[in-house]
Enzyme design. Structure first.
Site, PDB file in Angstrom:
ATOM      1  N   SER A 140     -11.521  12.918  -3.861  1.00 53.71           N
ATOM      2  CA  SER A 140     -11.945  13.334  -2.522  1.00 53.71           C
ATOM      3  C   SER A 140     -12.465  14.762  -2.610  1.00 53.71           C
ATOM      4  CB  SER A 140     -10.736  13.292  -1.577  1.00 53.71           C
ATOM      5  OG  SER A 140     -11.034  13.912  -0.349  1.00 53.71           O
ATOM      6  N   TYR A 153      -1.865  15.398   0.576  1.00 58.01           N
ATOM      7  CA  TYR A 153      -3.037  14.564   0.251  1.00 58.01           C
ATOM      8  C   TYR A 153      -3.899  15.290  -0.782  1.00 58.01           C
ATOM      9  CZ  TYR A 153      -7.334  11.819   0.894  1.00 58.01           C
ATOM     10  OH  TYR A 153      -8.455  11.047   0.692  1.00 58.01           O
TER      11      TYR A 153
HETATM   12  P1  NDP Z   1      -9.164   2.269   3.775  1.00 60.84           P
HETATM   13  O1  NDP Z   1      -7.912   2.572   4.541  1.00 60.84           O
HETATM   14  O2  NDP Z   1     -10.211   1.448   4.412  1.00 60.84           O
HETATM   15  O3  NDP Z   1      -8.798   1.601   2.374  1.00 60.84           O
HETATM   16  C1  NDP Z   1      -7.644   1.923   1.648  1.00 60.84           C
HETATM   17  C2  NDP Z   1      -7.335   0.774   0.723  1.00 60.84           C
HETATM   18  O4  NDP Z   1      -6.166   1.115  -0.037  1.00 60.84           O
HETATM   19  C3  NDP Z   1      -7.034  -0.514   1.466  1.00 60.84           C
HETATM   20  O5  NDP Z   1      -7.745  -1.562   0.847  1.00 60.84           O
HETATM   21  C4  NDP Z   1      -5.544  -0.708   1.276  1.00 60.84           C
HETATM   22  O6  NDP Z   1      -5.245  -2.090   1.162  1.00 60.84           O
HETATM   23  C5  NDP Z   1      -5.316  -0.017  -0.054  1.00 60.84           C
HETATM   24  N1  NDP Z   1      -3.930   0.374  -0.249  1.00 60.84           N
HETATM   25  C6  NDP Z   1      -3.184   1.229   0.474  1.00 60.84           C
HETATM   26  N2  NDP Z   1      -1.928   1.274   0.005  1.00 60.84           N
HETATM   27  C7  NDP Z   1      -1.892   0.407  -1.048  1.00 60.84           C
HETATM   28  C8  NDP Z   1      -0.884   0.003  -1.956  1.00 60.84           C
HETATM   29  N3  NDP Z   1       0.365   0.493  -1.880  1.00 60.84           N
HETATM   30  N4  NDP Z   1      -1.200  -0.896  -2.914  1.00 60.84           N
HETATM   31  C9  NDP Z   1      -2.444  -1.401  -2.992  1.00 60.84           C
HETATM   32  N5  NDP Z   1      -3.435  -1.064  -2.169  1.00 60.84           N
HETATM   33  C10 NDP Z   1      -3.158  -0.166  -1.212  1.00 60.84           C
HETATM   34  O7  NDP Z   1      -9.741   3.701   3.360  1.00 60.84           O
HETATM   35  P2  NDP Z   1     -10.924   4.156   2.371  1.00 60.84           P
HETATM   36  O8  NDP Z   1     -11.746   3.029   1.949  1.00 60.84           O
HETATM   37  O9  NDP Z   1     -11.564   5.311   3.012  1.00 60.84           O
HETATM   38  O10 NDP Z   1     -10.074   4.719   1.143  1.00 60.84           O
HETATM   39  C11 NDP Z   1     -10.310   4.375  -0.198  1.00 60.84           C
HETATM   40  C12 NDP Z   1     -10.125   5.615  -1.068  1.00 60.84           C
HETATM   41  O11 NDP Z   1     -11.110   6.580  -0.742  1.00 60.84           O
HETATM   42  C13 NDP Z   1      -8.768   6.317  -0.901  1.00 60.84           C
HETATM   43  O12 NDP Z   1      -8.274   6.675  -2.173  1.00 60.84           O
HETATM   44  C14 NDP Z   1      -9.118   7.567  -0.110  1.00 60.84           C
HETATM   45  O13 NDP Z   1      -8.229   8.626  -0.354  1.00 60.84           O
HETATM   46  C15 NDP Z   1     -10.508   7.849  -0.641  1.00 60.84           C
HETATM   47  N6  NDP Z   1     -11.316   8.701   0.208  1.00 60.84           N
HETATM   48  C16 NDP Z   1     -11.683   8.296   1.461  1.00 60.84           C
HETATM   49  C17 NDP Z   1     -12.389   9.140   2.285  1.00 60.84           C
HETATM   50  C18 NDP Z   1     -12.756   8.789   3.677  1.00 60.84           C
HETATM   51  O14 NDP Z   1     -13.161   9.697   4.427  1.00 60.84           O
HETATM   52  N7  NDP Z   1     -12.645   7.541   4.112  1.00 60.84           N
HETATM   53  C19 NDP Z   1     -12.819  10.475   1.806  1.00 60.84           C
HETATM   54  C20 NDP Z   1     -12.401  10.777   0.472  1.00 60.84           C
HETATM   55  C21 NDP Z   1     -11.686   9.917  -0.288  1.00 60.84           C
HETATM   56  P3  NDP Z   1      -3.925  -2.832   1.737  1.00 60.84           P
HETATM   57  O15 NDP Z   1      -3.486  -2.085   2.948  1.00 60.84           O
HETATM   58  O16 NDP Z   1      -4.418  -4.212   2.000  1.00 60.84           O
HETATM   59  O17 NDP Z   1      -2.951  -2.774   0.598  1.00 60.84           O
END
Ligand code: NDP
Length: 242
Positions: A140, A153
């Site tokens: 990020s 975070y």
């Molecule tokens: P979402 O919340 O849409 O996606 C997060 C994903 O992580 C979901 O598919 C969720 O699936 C999965 N997840 C969460 N906890 C677990 C777990 N314990 N085991 C397996 N899977 C898990 O958010 P984003 O797509 O935005 O996030 C994806 C990545 O991008 C993250 O690492 C985030 O930090 C990073 N990011 C996002 C930004 C943004 O502004 N959106 C900016 C910078 C970085 P499920 O709940 O089904 O398990």
């Protein structure tokens, strides 16, 4: 195709929404067989059915090593092994530092940092098997900066960046390690914030964001499809006005 002529295989954690879901679609369009990992298996199954072409849905919590080991066995048996691992699963639980958020801190470290490390450790033999693997770690902008309400975070993402550089040096040239550092992307990420005031503020902020998971998925797809003599180590990608 690999040298033994099977399609390349990409494993994506957190493929049930946002950046992970978009990455699965883009990598599948680029010819990869995809293995979709997350906890919400119903969403993964719908996505796998939509993508078709050998895509598999695997229920796996990245904090559960046994679940990841079982996932790796399925990827080996059903798809022939992983060539790309996208460590994308993550949580952003913002709030001022203090005891009120202590459970959030542990969850973020367990998922964002240890989850990526465990998935990598479990898939490492597959990623190194052909001498042409890729690991994409979704960090990020918070892996390079920090603000008052995102300390833990940011710590997980700074940690991911440091570990990625060490991993890059250890695994080169057989496995390329790329860190992708998005700014704000319109996804479900802010919805999980447990701090009430913070959730409202961050959701409002995110409601104006135009960058989507597809924008980041294109960066990931570009990185892994470069010729093997060329490696993209780090990409920061933000909304133009951020
Ligand atoms: P979402 O919340 O849409 O996606 C997060 C994903 O992580 C979901 O598919 C969720 O699936 C999965 N997840 C969460 N906890 C677990 C777990 N314990 N085991 C397996 N899977 C898990 O958010 P984003 O797509 O935005 O996030 C994806 C990545 O991008 C993250 O690492 C985030 O930090 C990073 N990011 C996002 C930004 C943004 O502004 N959106 C900016 C910078 C970085 P499920 O709940 O089904 O398990």
């Amino acid at each position: 195709m690999t040298e033994n002529s099977r399609p390349l295989v990409a494993v994506i954690t957190g493929a049930s929404s946002g950046i992970g879901e978009a990455t699965a679609r883009h990598l599948a369009s680029a010819g990869y067989r995809v293995a979709l990992l997350a906890r919400r298996v119903d969403r993964l199954e719908s996505l796998a059915a939509e993508i078709g072409d050998g895509a598999i849905a695997i229920e796996a919590d990245v904090t559960d090593r046994d679940a990841l080991v079982a996932a790796a066995l399925r990827v080996q048996d059903e798809l022939g092994g992983a060539d790309v691992l996208v460590n994308n699963a993550g949580l952003m639980l913002l709030g001022p530092f203090g005891s009120e958020q202590k459970d959030d801190y542990k969850r973020m470290i367990d998922v964002n940092l240890l989850g990526a490390m465990t998935a990598t450790e479990v898939f490492l033999d597959q990623l190194t098997a052909n001498g042409a693997g890729d690991i994409i770690n979704i960090s990020s902008v918070a892996g390079r900066t920090a603000v008052a309400v995102n300390g833990v975070y940011a710590a997980t993402k700074w940690g991911l960046n440091g570990w990625s550089e060490a991993l890059r040096q250890q695994l080169k040239p057989a496995v390329r390690v790329t860190v992708v550092e998005p700014g704000a992307v319109a996804t479900e990420l802010p919805q999980h914030t447990t701090h009430e005031g913070m959730r409202q503020g961050i959701q409002q902020l995110y409601s104006t964001v135009e960058v989507t998971g597809d924008d980041i998925a294109e960066v990931i797809t570009f990185a892994v499809t470069r010729p093997r003599h060329f490696a993209i180590h780090e990409v920061m990608a933000r909304p133009s006005g951020e």
